[in-house]
Scaffold this motif. Structure first.
Motif, mmCIF file in Angstrom:
data_model
loop_
_atom_site.group_PDB
_atom_site.id
_atom_site.type_symbol
_atom_site.label_atom_id
_atom_site.label_comp_id
_atom_site.label_asym_id
_atom_site.label_seq_id
_atom_site.Cartn_x
_atom_site.Cartn_y
_atom_site.Cartn_z
ATOM 1 N N ARG A 164 0.815 -1.213 0.000
ATOM 2 C CA ARG A 164 0.000 0.000 0.000
ATOM 3 C C ARG A 164 0.846 1.260 0.000
ATOM 4 O O ARG A 164 0.504 2.234 -0.648
ATOM 5 N N TRP A 165 1.979 1.229 0.714
ATOM 6 C CA TRP A 165 2.792 2.444 0.772
ATOM 7 C C TRP A 165 3.284 2.818 -0.608
ATOM 8 O O TRP A 165 3.355 3.989 -0.950
ATOM 9 N N ARG A 166 3.604 1.809 -1.429
ATOM 10 C CA ARG A 166 4.069 2.099 -2.793
ATOM 11 C C ARG A 166 2.948 2.695 -3.643
ATOM 12 O O ARG A 166 3.183 3.580 -4.460
ATOM 13 N N GLN A 167 1.749 2.203 -3.460
ATOM 14 C CA GLN A 167 0.616 2.712 -4.229
ATOM 15 C C GLN A 167 0.299 4.163 -3.853
ATOM 16 O O GLN A 167 0.025 4.986 -4.731
ATOM 17 N N VAL A 168 0.368 4.471 -2.567
ATOM 18 C CA VAL A 168 0.141 5.851 -2.133
ATOM 19 C C VAL A 168 1.290 6.735 -2.618
ATOM 20 O O VAL A 168 1.067 7.847 -3.105
ATOM 21 N N ALA A 169 2.524 6.234 -2.524
ATOM 22 C CA ALA A 169 3.680 6.992 -3.018
ATOM 23 C C ALA A 169 3.523 7.282 -4.508
ATOM 24 O O ALA A 169 3.869 8.376 -4.968
ATOM 25 N N ASP A 170 2.981 6.331 -5.264
ATOM 26 C CA ASP A 170 2.743 6.553 -6.698
ATOM 27 C C ASP A 170 1.782 7.723 -6.920
ATOM 28 O O ASP A 170 1.972 8.527 -7.829
ATOM 29 N N VAL A 171 0.746 7.816 -6.091
ATOM 30 C CA VAL A 171 -0.229 8.902 -6.218
ATOM 31 C C VAL A 171 0.445 10.244 -5.918
ATOM 32 O O VAL A 171 0.287 11.215 -6.677
ATOM 33 N N ILE A 172 1.209 10.300 -4.840
ATOM 34 C CA ILE A 172 1.874 11.556 -4.465
ATOM 35 C C ILE A 172 2.924 11.922 -5.512
ATOM 36 O O ILE A 172 3.035 13.083 -5.911
ATOM 37 N N ARG A 173 3.665 10.939 -6.002
ATOM 38 C CA ARG A 173 4.665 11.173 -7.058
ATOM 39 C C ARG A 173 3.988 11.752 -8.298
ATOM 40 O O ARG A 173 4.485 12.684 -8.921
ATOM 41 N N ALA A 174 2.837 11.198 -8.672
ATOM 42 C CA ALA A 174 2.099 11.695 -9.839
ATOM 43 C C ALA A 174 1.654 13.139 -9.620
ATOM 44 O O ALA A 174 1.720 13.959 -10.540
ATOM 45 N N ARG A 175 1.245 13.452 -8.408
ATOM 46 C CA ARG A 175 0.836 14.830 -8.108
ATOM 47 C C ARG A 175 2.019 15.791 -8.195
ATOM 48 O O ARG A 175 1.851 16.944 -8.581
ATOM 49 N N ILE A 176 3.192 15.294 -7.837
ATOM 50 C CA ILE A 176 4.399 16.120 -7.952
ATOM 51 C C ILE A 176 4.741 16.333 -9.421
ATOM 52 O O ILE A 176 4.977 17.453 -9.865
ATOM 53 N N THR A 177 4.750 15.262 -10.199
ATOM 54 C CA THR A 177 5.173 15.372 -11.592
ATOM 55 C C THR A 177 4.147 16.105 -12.456
ATOM 56 O O THR A 177 4.532 16.745 -13.432
ATOM 57 N N ASP A 178 2.863 16.047 -12.089
ATOM 58 C CA ASP A 178 1.871 16.766 -12.910
ATOM 59 C C ASP A 178 1.671 18.217 -12.472
ATOM 60 O O ASP A 178 0.879 18.940 -13.050
ATOM 61 N N GLY A 179 2.405 18.631 -11.430
ATOM 62 C CA GLY A 179 2.351 20.021 -11.005
ATOM 63 C C GLY A 179 1.297 20.334 -9.957
ATOM 64 O O GLY A 179 1.164 21.481 -9.528
ATOM 65 N N THR A 180 0.528 19.337 -9.532
ATOM 66 C CA THR A 180 -0.439 19.561 -8.457
ATOM 67 C C THR A 180 0.289 20.055 -7.212
ATOM 68 O O THR A 180 -0.199 20.949 -6.519
ATOM 69 N N TYR A 181 1.452 19.451 -6.941
ATOM 70 C CA TYR A 181 2.330 19.896 -5.861
ATOM 71 C C TYR A 181 3.614 20.409 -6.501
ATOM 72 O O TYR A 181 4.547 19.651 -6.735
ATOM 73 N N PRO A 182 3.698 21.706 -6.810
ATOM 74 C CA PRO A 182 4.918 22.238 -7.420
ATOM 75 C C PRO A 182 6.069 22.307 -6.425
ATOM 76 O O PRO A 182 5.854 22.205 -5.212
ATOM 77 N N PRO A 183 7.303 22.478 -6.916
ATOM 78 C CA PRO A 183 8.458 22.583 -6.035
ATOM 79 C C PRO A 183 8.242 23.625 -4.934
ATOM 80 O O PRO A 183 7.711 24.704 -5.181
ATOM 81 N N LEU A 242 -2.247 11.923 5.142
ATOM 82 C CA LEU A 242 -2.217 10.739 4.277
ATOM 83 C C LEU A 242 -3.074 9.630 4.870
ATOM 84 O O LEU A 242 -3.791 8.941 4.148
ATOM 85 N N GLN A 243 -2.992 9.460 6.193
ATOM 86 C CA GLN A 243 -3.815 8.452 6.863
ATOM 87 C C GLN A 243 -5.294 8.721 6.602
ATOM 88 O O GLN A 243 -6.045 7.794 6.282
ATOM 89 N N GLU A 244 -5.692 9.972 6.747
ATOM 90 C CA GLU A 244 -7.096 10.341 6.552
ATOM 91 C C GLU A 244 -7.536 10.177 5.101
ATOM 92 O O GLU A 244 -8.609 9.640 4.825
ATOM 93 N N GLU A 245 -6.695 10.648 4.176
ATOM 94 C CA GLU A 245 -7.077 10.601 2.758
ATOM 95 C C GLU A 245 -7.134 9.188 2.205
ATOM 96 O O GLU A 245 -8.029 8.848 1.423
ATOM 97 N N PHE A 246 -6.166 8.347 2.596
ATOM 98 C CA PHE A 246 -6.053 7.024 1.989
ATOM 99 C C PHE A 246 -6.490 5.879 2.901
ATOM 100 O O PHE A 246 -6.499 4.725 2.466
#
Length: 88
Positions: free
Chosen positions: A10-29, A39-43
């Motif tokens: 599960r941690w990898r699947q959640v990390a994939d979601v956060i990574r995607a948000r970083i790469t698509d600009g949802t979470y910019p630098p 994260l606990q609440e959301e997932f």
């Protein structure tokens, strides 16, 4: 909440979601990412799982943590190579 695949941690699947948000600009630098508790609440995951997500993303160089402040998207994100080794 996402539907978790049974064949991947599960941690990898959640990390994939956060990574995607970083790469698509949802979470910019420089942007703060969700805390362990958020994260606990959301997932719907355990504390240890949330902590592992943060550790994994830090190990990849995608985020950094400021004690007492939270975790943020790295300003210098690692570059993905265009081609694999030995390819032109």
């Amino acid at each position: 909440m996402i539907e978790f695949a049974p064949d991947r941690p599960r941690w990898r699947q959640v990390a994939d979601v956060i990574r995607a948000r970083i790469t698509d600009g949802t979470y910019p630098p420089g942007t703060q990412i969700p805390s362990v508790i958020k994260l606990q609440e959301e997932f719907g995951i355990a504390t240890a799982t949330s902590q592992k997500v943060h550790r994994g993303l830090r190990a990849e160089g995608l985020i950094y943590t400021e004690p007492g402040m939270g975790s943020f998207v790295s300003k210098d994100l690692p570059k993905k190579p265009a081609d694999g080794p030995g390819e032109a």
